[in-house]
Design an enzyme around this catalytic site. Structure first.
Site, PDB file in Angstrom:
ATOM      1  N   GLN A   1       0.835  -1.198   0.000  1.00 57.98           N
ATOM      2  CA  GLN A   1       0.000   0.000   0.000  1.00 57.98           C
ATOM      3  C   GLN A   1       0.867   1.244   0.000  1.00 57.98           C
ATOM      4  O   GLN A   1       1.908   1.302   0.640  1.00 57.98           O
ATOM      5  CB  GLN A   1      -0.991  -0.008   1.159  1.00 57.98           C
ATOM      6  CG  GLN A   1      -0.397  -0.114   2.528  1.00 57.98           C
ATOM      7  CD  GLN A   1      -1.454  -0.399   3.577  1.00 57.98           C
ATOM      8  OE1 GLN A   1      -2.285  -1.289   3.406  1.00 57.98           O
ATOM      9  NE2 GLN A   1      -1.417   0.344   4.661  1.00 57.98           N
ATOM     10  N   GLY A   2       0.391   2.229  -0.759  1.00 59.77           N
ATOM     11  CA  GLY A   2       1.102   3.488  -0.882  1.00 59.77           C
ATOM     12  C   GLY A   2       0.165   4.643  -0.613  1.00 59.77           C
ATOM     13  O   GLY A   2      -1.064   4.501  -0.652  1.00 59.77           O
ATOM     14  N   TYR A   3       0.775   5.782  -0.369  1.00 60.63           N
ATOM     15  CA  TYR A   3       0.008   6.957   0.050  1.00 60.63           C
ATOM     16  C   TYR A   3       0.173   8.084  -0.956  1.00 60.63           C
ATOM     17  O   TYR A   3       1.272   8.545  -1.221  1.00 60.63           O
ATOM     18  CB  TYR A   3       0.442   7.379   1.457  1.00 60.63           C
ATOM     19  CG  TYR A   3       0.071   6.290   2.432  1.00 60.63           C
ATOM     20  CD1 TYR A   3      -1.172   6.285   3.038  1.00 60.63           C
ATOM     21  CD2 TYR A   3       0.917   5.216   2.659  1.00 60.63           C
ATOM     22  CE1 TYR A   3      -1.560   5.259   3.870  1.00 60.63           C
ATOM     23  CE2 TYR A   3       0.541   4.176   3.491  1.00 60.63           C
ATOM     24  CZ  TYR A   3      -0.690   4.212   4.094  1.00 60.63           C
ATOM     25  OH  TYR A   3      -1.083   3.185   4.906  1.00 60.63           O
ATOM     26  N   ILE A   4      -0.967   8.520  -1.506  1.00 60.50           N
ATOM     27  CA  ILE A   4      -0.994   9.669  -2.404  1.00 60.50           C
ATOM     28  C   ILE A   4      -1.028  10.937  -1.568  1.00 60.50           C
ATOM     29  O   ILE A   4      -0.346  11.915  -1.875  1.00 60.50           O
ATOM     30  CB  ILE A   4      -2.215   9.590  -3.349  1.00 60.50           C
ATOM     31  CG1 ILE A   4      -2.098   8.343  -4.238  1.00 60.50           C
ATOM     32  CG2 ILE A   4      -2.337  10.849  -4.192  1.00 60.50           C
ATOM     33  CD1 ILE A   4      -3.339   8.037  -5.070  1.00 60.50           C
TER      34      ILE A   4
END
Length: 155
Positions: free
Chosen positions: A29-32
């Site tokens: 999971q990544g964060y914009i």
């Protein structure tokens, strides 16, 4: 608007290693967007993908909107729009009719194991498995968005 009510706990590694794991999935999971008032996250699992928007936490509750998205688009978002990414194995354990999600982190967060339980009400009572250790719900350093920016190995 959806509301997420979630409590987090550290896990006793010795006791956890003795637990039979029912179901596991690799999560990336990544964060914009990642700030204290809001996060916009892209999550890719073994075969699904989601875009999630979360608001400011008040106690163990916060607004949450989650949408299924195509896996290939999630991969593009992770690669092109996320400056920070967390990788982990998520274990799904049912204990006393409640689902516990236990994350074993990889990479710069290797060695950290955090358990989460979602509740219907902040005051809902529940049984804690013997492998649960101290509660860290209010400790922001254990949020996944913070672990992406300030990994466990740097503490």
């Amino acid at each position: 608007m959806g509301i997420e009510i979630e409590r987090k706990f550290l896990v006793n590694k010795e006791k956890w290693n003795q637990v039979k794991k029912e179901k596991r999935s690799l999560y990336r999971q990544g964060y914009i967007v990642s700030d204290p008032e809001k996060t916009i996250r892209v999550r890719l699992t073994d075969n699904e993908a989601f875009l999630t928007i979360k608001g400011l936490s008040v106690g163990a509750s916060r607004p949450e909107f989650e949408y299924s998205i195509p896996v290939d688009e999630a991969q593009q978002l992770l690669d092109g729009f996320c400056d920070t990414v967390v990788s982990k194995i998520r274990n799904f354990i049912t204990y006393d009719n409640k689902l516990w999600e236990v994350d074993e982190f990889h990479g710069d967060n290797e060695g950290l194991i955090v358990a989460e339980i979602e509740l219907d009400d902040e005051n809902e009572s529940f049984s804690r498995p013997e492998w649960i250790s101290e509660e860290v719900t209010s400790e922001k350093k254990y949020s996944n968005s913070n672990l992406a920016k300030k990994p466990y190995k740097s503490w």
